[in-house]
Design a protein around this motif. Structure first.
Motif, mmCIF file in Angstrom:
data_model
loop_
_atom_site.group_PDB
_atom_site.id
_atom_site.type_symbol
_atom_site.label_atom_id
_atom_site.label_comp_id
_atom_site.label_asym_id
_atom_site.label_seq_id
_atom_site.Cartn_x
_atom_site.Cartn_y
_atom_site.Cartn_z
ATOM 1 N N GLY A 145 0.804 -1.213 0.000
ATOM 2 C CA GLY A 145 0.000 0.000 0.000
ATOM 3 C C GLY A 145 0.838 1.263 0.000
ATOM 4 N N MET A 146 2.062 1.136 0.451
ATOM 5 C CA MET A 146 2.924 2.308 0.427
ATOM 6 C C MET A 146 3.269 2.698 -1.012
ATOM 7 S SD MET A 146 5.269 1.114 3.631
ATOM 8 C CE MET A 146 6.378 2.517 3.680
ATOM 9 N N GLY B 53 -3.281 1.929 2.507
ATOM 10 C CA GLY B 53 -2.331 2.458 1.533
ATOM 11 C C GLY B 53 -2.718 3.810 0.958
ATOM 12 N N THR C 144 -0.681 6.223 3.280
ATOM 13 C CA THR C 144 0.712 6.050 3.671
ATOM 14 C C THR C 144 1.675 6.523 2.591
ATOM 15 O OG1 THR C 144 0.571 3.766 2.883
ATOM 16 C CG2 THR C 144 0.320 4.118 5.244
ATOM 17 N N PHE D 29 3.480 6.799 -1.717
ATOM 18 C CA PHE D 29 2.349 6.993 -2.612
ATOM 19 C C PHE D 29 1.048 6.736 -1.867
ATOM 20 C CE2 PHE D 29 -0.680 5.021 -5.663
ATOM 21 C CZ PHE D 29 -1.028 6.196 -6.291
ATOM 22 N N GLY D 30 0.379 7.797 -1.451
ATOM 23 C CA GLY D 30 -0.902 7.667 -0.767
ATOM 24 C C GLY D 30 -1.931 8.474 -1.543
HETATM 25 NA NA NA Z 1 0.444 4.453 0.250
#
Ligand code: NA
Ligand code: NA
Lengths: 653, 334
Positions: free
Chosen positions: A556-557, A597, A600, A603-604
């Protein structure tokens, strides 16, 4: 979903203009087609409800239309940079090292060119057969229609997508040969070009080793599968379009496992034609359309006004009002992106003017926007349902309690922060000066929302509508509200339809690619091996879930929510089944965890949308990420609760 | 030393379906035991791709034909253009409800009529054994005691079954299996013509609780097939074992279909469905009211240069010889 990358060039040629013009034209056709489907489905619903005379053939037409709609708009999606990629490494690299970046971009566009050319090649014979044999579809005595127009739309769309990659490739080639003025930002000057070339060379060597291992390594099928998984992570993090990466690896993987490039070729067209041509995929463009219309009709602003008014005497009330309005808005929109954009405009200025800290105000908007994709309807739940082959209606029902739980935990957290760590949220004044609302205004602001929720969700829950029908009815309802409020003119409406076509195309092309990728993984035997291993290791459901949550948080990052699901689920679903887990419950767990994600770094997506919607200079990305942090904590907590108590998801089923 | 042969077995449907389940429990699970018992040096390393993980029901033929999978279940019911002769039972309702008899007849015919074998061959397939589904009944919102009760009612079913409603006064409505439930619930249809095992898994009895046992007969729906090039590349031992298991699979799964048929009727009854039998004279009226489906099928297949008449006559003869009591002699007056 990502910010558009600049792909146009001042040195655009005649050929480029032709490609661009055709892409726009076809996206327009796709947009009109979506509107026509909405109208046809609504007509069917009305005819069968009030005149006992259903419109025959609507589901069949919808099913065959989806691939056509998607590929017709795909060229334009590539052109406007909506074709998804993870750009947190790629974009800075391109900015710092324009020339090395152009080489990388050229290679990526060449990859797209090759793979979509192969898809086009595979679609051609199907179109030719449909044309020469007058192939028809439909049911005996009820309805039938020719297949070739649908195949033709696919063919034109795929060809255009290929042409679009060719056009981008030409632009890259020019930049490589004669780079334009180098980057002007002062901080970029400290990056000597040599470093860019070294980084590029290192990346290419790693990719080359992988390709060599795949082609000449004489690997077992499982070995091929692991190279394909590693290669996917490498290429996606390196910024190759996710759809291209998945298709390319599927192609090589199937070739190697089945021992024949011809089989791999045929599997490409089999996936393009056969993985989204079903009625249930019609739901995606329709819910996207509804979200866009609801957004332009200012329904979100009204929800916030009502909530702020009700909570004006509570400490931290405007923060809780943001959560509350998000939860209400979530019940009519399927996407957190829409929520984040709407409430950034509506709630942030109010909170800041009432003494909330900037960091809290923007974090609160970003954080509570995740409700948009958890409380049904939800694009993520739809995507999960389509991958896991479980009922979307059941997923929607199962998400209600966890969605409300998350909203409650957010509200409680804000309330506690306001009382015990007020420094965290600034020095909010009691907001008793927010415009007071009369009962009449209250009704007029809430009524449209209530009606839409009743139509969309009521229809699904009572079983009166399929999710696809409720998408069409919801979009029509949102259109009526927007028209009644005079927030729509022809131009805006056209723009929204085209945007809807582009977003749908970018998501559904990805689903096609992920579908083939998971077929390739199945062929390598990896899902079987992994689930066998986990079962044999007696890891147990709980340890498995812990690992799973960790994987989703890490991915998710870097990746967006839909991509994570597409990449991870083919591997994980067999394991959950083997461990005896319920796939509906697992869908809810997955959706909440994947949504972490959105908040966070690096890339959020929700944070990026908030940043993009704020007036320039209001808050930095870092401030928004920091402000969202408490919400990330709350989400992890709720994920664990939902994991531990499946009854929360399954009680209403 | 032992030599390993890698094979992929796939299906568009999950193993919960009888004709898929037996692919796993009979063919996959027994292959290496047989090889060992016959003293062969070969062992098969299976990759299983059931439940549509490689392709869905639209592509059961293409997937094996193109070699995406080595072998798998091929649904002839969705391929009237490519496998017309395999679908003879869709043109001959009310002939038999005996699943084992049906697969025996179809296997026998595939072995002895060259044009039936050629249908598979032409699409790069090697046929191992036929598959069958249970008999068709009516699931409706309203009780059915006579054909008159069907007058003007909308009945949803697989498109191939539309002609089976001719002469009953019912209006056939097309639809995909997963949509039946909702079509009935929302009033698009008033009922369905469907097999009980399918109706049970779709929970159709919840919206259409009146089950009328019309017993329109079972139909063979396809078979287990192997990609031809792959087949020719296999060692003799492996071919022998697969051919043996494939043919056994045909009768093993037929027994399973019969067992699940009985069980699903029991369970639906327990869940509150109202089961009644269509009176014999009404049933005969239904059969007699049908147009001459067999003759239409023969005309259509002969037009394509196929021995439709021979296949149909042979089918009826074989069925009767094995004890079937057809309600209509479809081979009369062809
Ligand atoms: Na993210
Ligand atoms: Na929602």
């Amino acid at each position: 979903m990502h910010a558009a990358e600049p792909t146009t060039t001042t040195r655009s040629s005649f050929a480029d203009a032709v490609v661009g013009g055709s892409a726009r034209l076809c996206a327009g056709i796709s947009a009109a087609w979506i509107f026509a489907l909405m109208a046809a489905i609504c007509t069917d619903v009305v005819m069968r409800s009030f005149f006992n005379a259903p419109l025959m053939g609507v589901p069949e037409v919808v099913a065959l239309s989806v691939p056509g709609i998607v590929f017709l708009a795909a060229g334009q999606a590539v052109r406007t940079g909506r074709f998804l990629r993870a750009d947190f490494l790629y974009t800075p690299f391109l900015r710092r090292y324009p020339q090395a970046g152009a080489v990388l971009s050229l290679l990526y566009n060449a990859a797209g060119l090759v793979i979509f050319w192969k898809v086009t090649e595979g679609v051609w014979p199907r179109f030719a057969t449909a044309w020469t044999t007058d192939e028809f579809f439909g049911a005996v005595g009820a309805f039938s229609a020719p297949v070739w127009p649908f195949m033709g739309a696919m063919l034109v769309g795929c060809a255009l997508m290929t042409a679009q990659f060719a056009a981008l490739l030409v632009v890259d080639a020019r930049t490589v040969v004669a780079p334009g003025p180098t980057a002007t930002a002062p901080e970029d000057a400290v990056h000597p070009p040599a470093r860019g070339w070294v980084a590029l060379a290192a990346f290419l060597v790693v990719v080359g080793v992988g390709v060599y291992a795949l082609l000449y390594g004489d690997l077992s099928p499982t070995g091929i599968g692991f190279v394909a998984i590693g290669g996917m992570l490498l290429l996606v993090l390196g910024g190759l379009h996710i759809g291209t990466a998945l298709l390319l690896l599927s192609f090589f993987g199937i070739w190697m496992v089945r021992g024949s490039p011809a089989i791999a070729d045929r599997s490409l067209s089999l996936a393009a034609l056969g993985s989204i041509n079903s009625y249930s995929f019609g739901v995606i463009p329709l819910f996207i359309l509804m979200g866009l219309l609801v957004d332009i009709a200012n329904v979100g602003r009204d929800a916030f006004a009502v909530a702020a008014n009700l909570l004006r005497r509570v400490r931290g009330g405007l923060g809780i009002a943001t959560v509350f309005a998000n939860a209400v808005f979530a019940a009519i929109t399927g996407s957190s992106i829409a929520s984040a954009a709407v409430f950034t405009r509506v709630a942030t200025p109010q909170m800041i003017s009432h003494g909330y800290s900037k960091r809290f105000a923007v974090g609160c908007v970003a954080g509570s926007s995740v409700l948009g994709m958890l409380i049904p309807p939800s694009l993520l739940l739809i995507v999960y349902g389509l991958i896991a082959e479980v009922s979307v209606g059941k997923l929607f029902t199962a998400a209600i309690i966890p969605g409300l739980l998350l909203a409650a935990v957010f509200s409680l957290m804000i309330f506690l922060m306001a009382h015990f760590t007020p420094g965290q949220i600034g020095r909010p004044r009691i907001a008793d000066d927010v415009e007071t609302i009369t009962v009449a205004e209250f009704a007029s602001k809430l009524l449209p929302i209530v009606l839409l929720v009743a139509a969309v969700l009521g229809g699904i829950y009572t079983g009166y509508f399929t999710p696809t029908e409720s998408g069409a009815v919801g979009a029509a309802g949102a259109l009526i509200i927007a028209l009644a409020r005079r927030s729509l003119d022809w131009q805006k409406f056209g723009r929204i339809l085209v945007e809807c076509a582009e977003i749908s195309a970018s998501i559904l092309v990805l689903i096609v690619a992920a579908n083939l990728y998971s077929r390739m993984l199945t062929l390598t035997g990896i899902p079987q091996a992994v689930s066998g291993y986990i079962v044999a290791a007696e890891l147990g459901m709980f340890a498995f879930l812990a690992v799973y949550l960790l994987i989703l948080i890490v991915l998710g990052m870097f990746l967006d929510s839909v991509s994570i699901m597409l990449v991870v689920l083919p591997l994980m679903l067999p394991v959950v089944s083997a461990l005896g887990g319920d796939l509906i419950w697992f869908g809810i767990v997955t959706t909440i965890a994947v949504e972490i994600g959105l908040l966070t770094p690096p890339f959020g997506l929700a944070v990026y949308v908030v940043k993009g919607t704020l007036p320039k200079g209001t808050a930095t990305l870092n401030e928004i990420f920091a402000g969202s942090l408490p919400f990330v904590g709350a989400m992890i907590l709720v994920t664990i609760i939902v994991m531990a108590f499946p009854i929360l998801s399954l009680a209403l089923l | 030393a032992l030599e390993t042969v890698r094979l992929t077995m796939s299906s568009s449907h999950p193993t919960a379906v009888a004709w898929v389940g037996a692919l796993k429990t009979h063919v996959v699970d027994n292959a290496n035991k047989r090889l060992e018992a016959m003293g062969s040096n070969y062992r098969i390393e299976w990759t299983e791709a059931f439940g549509g993980s490689l392709y869905d029901f639209n592509d059961t033929l293409e997937a094996v034909q193109d070699g995406l999978t080595d072998m798998g279940w091929v649904g002839s019911l969705w391929e009237p253009a490519k496998l017309p002769l395999q679908n003879v039972m869709f043109a001959t309702p009310f002939v038999t409800s005996d699943v084992e008899l049906s697969v025996d007849v179809l296997n026998e015919m595939n072995d002895s009529i060259p044009e039936m074998k050629a249908e598979w061959d032409r699409h790069n397939l090697v046929f191992l054994g036929a598959t069958v589904s249970d008999t068709y009944h009516l699931f409706t919102k309203f009780p059915v005691n006579s054909l008159a009760d069907l007058q003007g009612k909308k009945i949803v079913g697989a498109p191939a079954l539309g002609p089976w409603l001719e002469g009953t006064g019912a209006i056939p409505v097309g639809g995909g299996l997963p949509t039946f439930y909702q079509q009935i619930q929302t009033g698009v249809a008033d009922g369905s013509i469907i097999i009980p095992t399918g109706a049970f898994s779709l929970k159709l009895y919840e919206v259409a609780p009146h089950i009328t046992l019309v017993d329109m007969g079972v139909t063979t729906i396809g078979g287990l097939a192997v990609n031809k090039e792959r087949w020719e590349s296999l060692p003799e031992d492996v071919k022998k074992v697969l051919a043996e298991l494939g043919r056994e699979y045909s009768s093993v799964h037929a027994k399973e279909v019969a067992a699940r048929y009985a069980a699903s009727l029991e369970k639906m009854k327990a869940a509150g469905a109202i089961i009644s039998e269509l009176p014999a004279e009404e049933r005969q009226k239904w059969v007699d009211g049908l147009s001459n489906l067999a003759s239409a099928w023969v005309v259509q297949t002969e037009a394509a240069g196929l021995p439709g008449k021979e296949v149909l006559v042979r089918f009826m003869a074989e069925a009767r010889e094995r004890g079937a009591k057809p309600l209509r002699q479809w081979d009369e007056g062809l």
